[in-house]
Design a protein around this motif. Sequence first.
Motif, mmCIF file in Angstrom:
data_model
loop_
_atom_site.group_PDB
_atom_site.id
_atom_site.type_symbol
_atom_site.label_atom_id
_atom_site.label_comp_id
_atom_site.label_asym_id
_atom_site.label_seq_id
_atom_site.Cartn_x
_atom_site.Cartn_y
_atom_site.Cartn_z
ATOM 1 N N LEU A 112 50.914 -0.965 59.316
ATOM 2 C CA LEU A 112 49.772 -0.071 59.122
ATOM 3 C C LEU A 112 48.593 -0.485 59.996
ATOM 4 C CD1 LEU A 112 48.507 2.300 57.567
ATOM 5 C CD2 LEU A 112 47.773 0.636 55.831
ATOM 6 N N ILE A 113 48.319 -1.787 60.071
ATOM 7 C CA ILE A 113 47.181 -2.278 60.867
ATOM 8 C C ILE A 113 47.413 -1.993 62.343
ATOM 9 C CG2 ILE A 113 45.862 -4.315 61.528
ATOM 10 C CD1 ILE A 113 45.454 -3.358 58.633
ATOM 11 N N LEU A 114 48.612 -2.315 62.853
ATOM 12 C CA LEU A 114 48.889 -2.115 64.273
ATOM 13 C C LEU A 114 48.880 -0.638 64.647
ATOM 14 C CD1 LEU A 114 51.650 -4.766 65.063
ATOM 15 C CD2 LEU A 114 49.167 -5.034 64.837
ATOM 16 N N ALA A 115 49.441 0.196 63.780
ATOM 17 C CA ALA A 115 49.465 1.634 64.059
ATOM 18 C C ALA A 115 48.057 2.211 64.104
ATOM 19 C CB ALA A 115 50.307 2.350 63.012
ATOM 20 N N ALA A 116 47.154 1.685 63.253
ATOM 21 C CA ALA A 116 45.768 2.162 63.257
ATOM 22 C C ALA A 116 45.014 1.693 64.488
ATOM 23 C CB ALA A 116 45.059 1.672 61.995
ATOM 24 N N ALA A 117 45.454 0.541 65.040
ATOM 25 C CA ALA A 117 44.746 -0.030 66.190
ATOM 26 C C ALA A 117 45.202 0.550 67.515
ATOM 27 C CB ALA A 117 44.924 -1.556 66.210
ATOM 28 N N SER A 118 46.444 1.075 67.588
ATOM 29 C CA SER A 118 46.984 1.473 68.891
ATOM 30 C C SER A 118 47.994 2.607 68.754
ATOM 31 C CB SER A 118 47.667 0.266 69.544
ATOM 32 O OG SER A 118 48.584 0.653 70.522
ATOM 33 N N PRO A 119 47.879 3.638 69.597
ATOM 34 C CA PRO A 119 48.890 4.710 69.601
ATOM 35 C C PRO A 119 50.265 4.201 70.050
ATOM 36 C CG PRO A 119 47.280 5.021 71.369
ATOM 37 C CD PRO A 119 46.757 3.935 70.499
ATOM 38 N N TYR A 120 50.284 3.108 70.815
ATOM 39 C CA TYR A 120 51.569 2.520 71.216
ATOM 40 C C TYR A 120 52.360 2.122 69.977
ATOM 41 C CZ TYR A 120 54.872 -0.987 72.984
ATOM 42 O OH TYR A 120 56.011 -1.713 73.249
ATOM 43 N N PHE A 121 51.718 1.378 69.071
ATOM 44 C CA PHE A 121 52.426 0.927 67.862
ATOM 45 C C PHE A 121 52.711 2.106 66.924
ATOM 46 C CE2 PHE A 121 50.429 -3.208 69.065
ATOM 47 C CZ PHE A 121 51.602 -3.929 69.207
ATOM 48 N N PHE B 87 32.048 -3.276 51.118
ATOM 49 C CA PHE B 87 33.445 -2.950 50.799
ATOM 50 C C PHE B 87 34.339 -3.156 52.021
ATOM 51 C CE2 PHE B 87 36.928 0.121 50.906
ATOM 52 C CZ PHE B 87 37.624 -0.239 49.760
ATOM 53 N N MET B 88 33.898 -2.658 53.185
ATOM 54 C CA MET B 88 34.712 -2.774 54.387
ATOM 55 C C MET B 88 34.878 -4.233 54.805
ATOM 56 S SD MET B 88 35.670 0.266 54.947
ATOM 57 C CE MET B 88 36.475 -0.043 56.517
ATOM 58 N N GLU B 89 33.822 -5.015 54.684
ATOM 59 C CA GLU B 89 33.908 -6.443 55.018
ATOM 60 C C GLU B 89 34.902 -7.157 54.098
ATOM 61 O OE1 GLU B 89 29.978 -8.014 54.843
ATOM 62 O OE2 GLU B 89 29.239 -6.781 56.515
ATOM 63 N N LYS B 90 34.823 -6.832 52.804
ATOM 64 C CA LYS B 90 35.746 -7.450 51.838
ATOM 65 C C LYS B 90 37.185 -7.058 52.123
ATOM 66 C CE LYS B 90 36.518 -7.789 46.820
ATOM 67 N NZ LYS B 90 36.038 -7.327 45.496
ATOM 68 N N LEU B 91 37.383 -5.773 52.469
ATOM 69 C CA LEU B 91 38.727 -5.289 52.773
ATOM 70 C C LEU B 91 39.297 -5.989 54.003
ATOM 71 C CD1 LEU B 91 40.992 -3.223 52.156
ATOM 72 C CD2 LEU B 91 39.782 -1.610 53.665
ATOM 73 N N MET B 92 38.499 -6.091 55.087
ATOM 74 C CA MET B 92 38.986 -6.708 56.324
ATOM 75 C C MET B 92 39.231 -8.206 56.126
ATOM 76 S SD MET B 92 39.517 -4.297 58.310
ATOM 77 C CE MET B 92 40.120 -5.413 59.567
ATOM 78 N N THR B 93 38.407 -8.830 55.301
ATOM 79 C CA THR B 93 38.632 -10.252 55.018
ATOM 80 C C THR B 93 39.973 -10.458 54.320
ATOM 81 O OG1 THR B 93 36.250 -10.647 54.821
ATOM 82 C CG2 THR B 93 37.719 -12.277 53.813
ATOM 83 N N LYS B 94 40.293 -9.572 53.385
ATOM 84 C CA LYS B 94 41.564 -9.678 52.669
ATOM 85 C C LYS B 94 42.737 -9.406 53.603
ATOM 86 C CE LYS B 94 43.637 -10.447 48.765
ATOM 87 N NZ LYS B 94 43.548 -11.782 48.130
ATOM 88 N N ILE B 95 42.601 -8.406 54.468
ATOM 89 C CA ILE B 95 43.685 -8.092 55.404
ATOM 90 C C ILE B 95 43.941 -9.275 56.340
ATOM 91 C CG2 ILE B 95 44.252 -6.649 57.410
ATOM 92 C CD1 ILE B 95 42.873 -4.313 55.961
ATOM 93 N N PHE C 123 43.802 -9.550 67.967
ATOM 94 C CA PHE C 123 42.715 -8.606 68.258
ATOM 95 C C PHE C 123 42.800 -7.372 67.353
ATOM 96 C CE2 PHE C 123 40.577 -5.123 70.348
ATOM 97 C CZ PHE C 123 39.419 -5.706 70.865
ATOM 98 N N CYS C 124 44.018 -6.925 67.054
ATOM 99 C CA CYS C 124 44.183 -5.749 66.184
ATOM 100 C C CYS C 124 43.592 -5.986 64.797
ATOM 101 C CB CYS C 124 45.669 -5.394 66.049
ATOM 102 S SG CYS C 124 46.418 -4.808 67.589
ATOM 103 N N TYR C 125 43.567 -7.236 64.370
ATOM 104 C CA TYR C 125 43.039 -7.565 63.049
ATOM 105 C C TYR C 125 41.541 -7.895 63.087
ATOM 106 C CZ TYR C 125 47.755 -7.865 61.060
ATOM 107 O OH TYR C 125 49.017 -7.575 60.614
ATOM 108 N N THR C 126 41.098 -8.568 64.133
ATOM 109 C CA THR C 126 39.747 -9.134 64.135
ATOM 110 C C THR C 126 38.789 -8.481 65.146
ATOM 111 O OG1 THR C 126 40.305 -10.810 65.803
ATOM 112 C CG2 THR C 126 40.720 -11.366 63.473
ATOM 113 N N GLY C 127 39.351 -7.758 66.136
ATOM 114 C CA GLY C 127 38.504 -7.214 67.199
ATOM 115 C C GLY C 127 38.077 -8.259 68.188
ATOM 116 N N GLN C 128 38.690 -9.439 68.117
ATOM 117 C CA GLN C 128 38.367 -10.530 69.037
ATOM 118 C C GLN C 128 39.659 -11.166 69.530
ATOM 119 O OE1 GLN C 128 35.871 -13.090 66.650
ATOM 120 N NE2 GLN C 128 34.018 -11.944 67.179
#
Length: 560
Positions: free
Chosen positions: A57-66, A21-29, A96-101
């Motif tokens: 939503l993605i940036l806010a989840a990845a960083s307290p700055y955003f 489920f998580m892989e499918k969700l991240m692929t869609k994002i 990086f916020c989306y892919t971790g790379q």
Amino acid sequence: MATSSSQTLALQRNSSEQNRFMEKLMTKICSFYDEQSLIDVTFKVSNPTALVPAHRLILAAASPYFENLFNGNQGTNPVIEINDIDSDIFEHLITFCYTGQALITVNNLASMLNAAMVLQLDDAISSIVDYLMAHIDEYTLRGAYTLERETQCEHLKQNIIEYETKNFMEISRSDEFLNFDVEKLQRILVSDNLNITREEDAFDAIKRWYNYDVPARQEQLPLLIACLRLTQFNMDFLMTHIQPLPGCELLAFKALSWIREPLARPHINMQFTEPRGISASNCGEKTILALCSERNPKLLQYNKTEDKWQEYASIKIGYDRYRTILKDDNLLFIGGYNGATYNIVRCWNIRNKTWQNLPAMIEARREHCVVELDDKIYAIGGFGSNNYLSSVERYSTSDGWKFVNSLIDTRFCSRAVTLNAKIYAMGGYKKNNPIKSVEYYNPDLDTWTSCADMKICHSSPGVAAHNGLIYVVSRCGAERYDPQQDTWSQICSLEVGDGYISCVSLDNKLWTIGGKSKSAGSSCVSVFDEENFCWVEKCSFPESDVRSCFVVPESLLSSM
């Protein structure tokens, strides 16, 4: 609003269904990001000017700055300006916020690290620092020091300290080392994992740092000397090298008292009393590794807890009359004989039990001496292809094997030991005659100097430096040498018959291994009781032919 059940489900990452489920969700994002679909914020970035779309939503989840940015006054603006980060670096970090790379290179990692710290992207910071340390040779250590000062990045700081600890010998010879502040040097020196062969290596590094600016560093010197494992030095070293240093008299006195008076140790306040170790689990404990027989030797490990010996490994060599030395995590087998005399040098890794060939000596040797001093290996005397040898050669990784000044006497079946930055060679045979002569080598002057003769002729005895004295033990007797007085004195004999004897200094005690016990009829292990001036037998030794012994960290043998 998330319910407690949905939060619980989000934490259940072990099941295959949840992972899919998580892989499918991240692929869609990620596809939304690539297609710029459902974008709800755009960043206007300069140098060069570029528009970078994203999802709040993605940036806010990845960083307290955003997260703080979007909850602030301008957080609802459809376009937000970013002025202090270049556009290409910013876009890499949004990815990086989306892919971790992210695309990290030696050329952009400084800018990437600065920007990641501004944007509070901790995972990106870790990735950038890991990349830097993996490419430290290309980026250079000096560049890493500069970047750490500029960014004040704690993660980079800790990684540099770990690198310095692991590569201390190399670092301590660099120009950058001379400009370390005392706090930084303390952090390195106190480490139980400091990668040094002997405690003298750390002392030599401190002296080099101190001599670079004596007036400014005189008050700081005791802080660094206190980081050493002073109880691992012998008494002569403490008196001649530590005690004369300004402000270090009390440190030397405490260490001397700790060595001399075991019963008083609980009342002596010292920061470190145990040797350095690789892990806290073994507390830096050391033990004895014994090499038995020659052509196909066994390695036996001493179990101090159970007071018994157990086999660590069997080694196939196929020749004999070599000499063995411990070098870091390796046993070096130097020279030898099998119908012809060899100049070969072979290296056996204790941890991995693998062989490696090293550069051969200039001269073939058997029944010679080998020692290590100041990270250099010396091969001394012995018997050559068809002659007795007085020649000496020295190996270093930078220069290979080179001859140094020869011995005063030719000698073979002798023994050598290092003490106070000198090499002492003693006993053996001169041609067919046993000799009592002793001489020492000063590497700074490249000279051999005669010492007082031993009381007894010893052939292939056990020798060890222990508490500032040199001990020589064989079935013919036992004696010790005081280098300050240049005198030999006999001590009580070890009651053993035939067989080779090896000596080591372990846990501030002198140990002998080998020689057949006259009382038990088997090879024995004995410890010298200095207070009562006698030998105390420990457990029996399971082999009849011990050739050499080494003191090693127990952690080195933990793979057994």
